[in-house]
Design an enzyme around this catalytic site. Structure first.
Site, mmCIF file in Angstrom:
data_model
loop_
_atom_site.group_PDB
_atom_site.id
_atom_site.type_symbol
_atom_site.label_atom_id
_atom_site.label_comp_id
_atom_site.label_asym_id
_atom_site.label_seq_id
_atom_site.Cartn_x
_atom_site.Cartn_y
_atom_site.Cartn_z
ATOM 1 C CG HIS A 17 -1.868 -1.060 1.402
ATOM 2 N ND1 HIS A 17 -2.032 -1.769 2.558
ATOM 3 C CD2 HIS A 17 -2.762 -1.558 0.522
ATOM 4 C CE1 HIS A 17 -2.992 -2.658 2.394
ATOM 5 N NE2 HIS A 17 -3.454 -2.557 1.168
ATOM 6 C CE LYS A 41 -14.890 -8.055 3.670
ATOM 7 N NZ LYS A 41 -13.626 -8.013 2.939
ATOM 8 N NE ARG A 90 -2.347 -7.183 -4.607
ATOM 9 C CZ ARG A 90 -3.175 -7.253 -3.583
ATOM 10 N NH1 ARG A 90 -2.735 -7.638 -2.414
ATOM 11 N NH2 ARG A 90 -4.448 -6.957 -3.730
ATOM 12 C CB SER A 128 -4.222 -6.650 4.549
ATOM 13 O OG SER A 128 -3.949 -5.349 4.093
HETATM 14 P P1 ADP Z 1 -9.276 -4.053 -0.749
HETATM 15 O O1 ADP Z 1 -9.493 -4.917 0.471
HETATM 16 O O2 ADP Z 1 -10.344 -3.063 -1.009
HETATM 17 O O3 ADP Z 1 -8.798 -4.796 -1.961
HETATM 18 P P2 ADP Z 1 -6.639 -3.425 0.070
HETATM 19 O O4 ADP Z 1 -6.465 -2.707 1.355
HETATM 20 O O5 ADP Z 1 -6.279 -4.863 0.021
HETATM 21 O O6 ADP Z 1 -8.093 -3.131 -0.348
HETATM 22 O O7 ADP Z 1 -5.830 -2.705 -1.074
HETATM 23 C C1 ADP Z 1 -6.051 -1.365 -1.394
HETATM 24 C C2 ADP Z 1 -5.379 -1.019 -2.698
HETATM 25 O O8 ADP Z 1 -3.992 -1.269 -2.620
HETATM 26 C C3 ADP Z 1 -5.865 -1.817 -3.905
HETATM 27 O O9 ADP Z 1 -5.797 -0.964 -5.027
HETATM 28 C C4 ADP Z 1 -4.848 -2.894 -4.065
HETATM 29 O O10 ADP Z 1 -4.789 -3.336 -5.374
HETATM 30 C C5 ADP Z 1 -3.601 -2.157 -3.664
HETATM 31 N N1 ADP Z 1 -2.611 -3.055 -3.125
HETATM 32 C C6 ADP Z 1 -2.755 -3.901 -2.099
HETATM 33 N N2 ADP Z 1 -1.625 -4.584 -1.879
HETATM 34 C C7 ADP Z 1 -0.747 -4.157 -2.825
HETATM 35 C C8 ADP Z 1 0.613 -4.496 -3.161
HETATM 36 N N3 ADP Z 1 1.283 -5.420 -2.484
HETATM 37 N N4 ADP Z 1 1.202 -3.838 -4.161
HETATM 38 C C9 ADP Z 1 0.517 -2.920 -4.866
HETATM 39 N N5 ADP Z 1 -0.753 -2.559 -4.620
HETATM 40 C C10 ADP Z 1 -1.369 -3.172 -3.617
#
Ligand code: ADP
Length: 163
Positions: A17, A41, A90, A128
């Protein structure tokens, strides 16, 4: 001034992130990191805790601010005048879902563009969910989460360990 949104759950924030947020902040004048509130959630951290963690991790990024929102990202963009939603991609596995989201958001708010940034090599496997799994099973997540967030992640997932 171009404002963009970086929306997500951020439960908890990872280096993946942070990479996307920092890169967005280098391209646009104002970045709003938007913590999505999903009442169904509860998550590991409450939305206001996620906001605080992100704020702590972003003190060196003056043009990034952190907000939370319980509604649709496309409508939040309309309210704030944000011109784009920046998402990280990703692998191909992210693509279907993100593409569907982007088309829906355009339908809801034709003024907002979705911009995809490719994940960096070192964080393209990071999520996450992975952090929660590895940490709760005793693994070292210090290279997965920003140092400012690590103590809270450890305290929440491994309260039995003395921090
Ligand atoms: P959600 O649960 O809504 O998918 P996340 O918190 O997992 O949200 O992710 C938020 C944003 O960050 C999304 O655009 C996701 O694609 C991006 N993201 C998450 N992890 C990574 C990563 N390792 N590298 C690049 N972008 C990421």
């Amino acid at each position: 001034m171009r404002t963009v949104l970086c929306p997500g759950s951020f439960d908890p924030v990872t280096n993946g992130h942070m990479d996307i947020i920092r890169r967005a902040a280098a391209q646009f004048e104002r970045v709003i990191v938007l913590v999505a509130i999903n009442a169904t959630k509860p998550g590991l951290f409450a939305p206001e805790e996620r906001v605080k963690l992100l704020q702590r991790c972003l003190t060196d990024v003056p043009n990034a601010e952190v907000r939370s929102f319980a509604g649709l990202t496309a409508l939040y963009a309309k309210q704030t005048g944000a011109s784009a939603i920046v998402k990280g991609l990703r692998a191909m596995s992210d693509f279907d879902y993100e593409f569907q989201q982007a088309l829906t958001n355009r339908q809801l708010n034709p003024a907002v563009e979705t911009i995809f940034m490719s994940a960096s090599g070192e964080s393209m496997y990071l999520s996450s969910g992975m952090v929660k799994q590895v940490c709760s099973l005793g693994g070292d997540v210090s290279s997965f989460v920003p140092p400012e967030a690590l103590p809270d992640v450890l305290a929440r997932l491994r309260p039995q360990d003395k921090q």
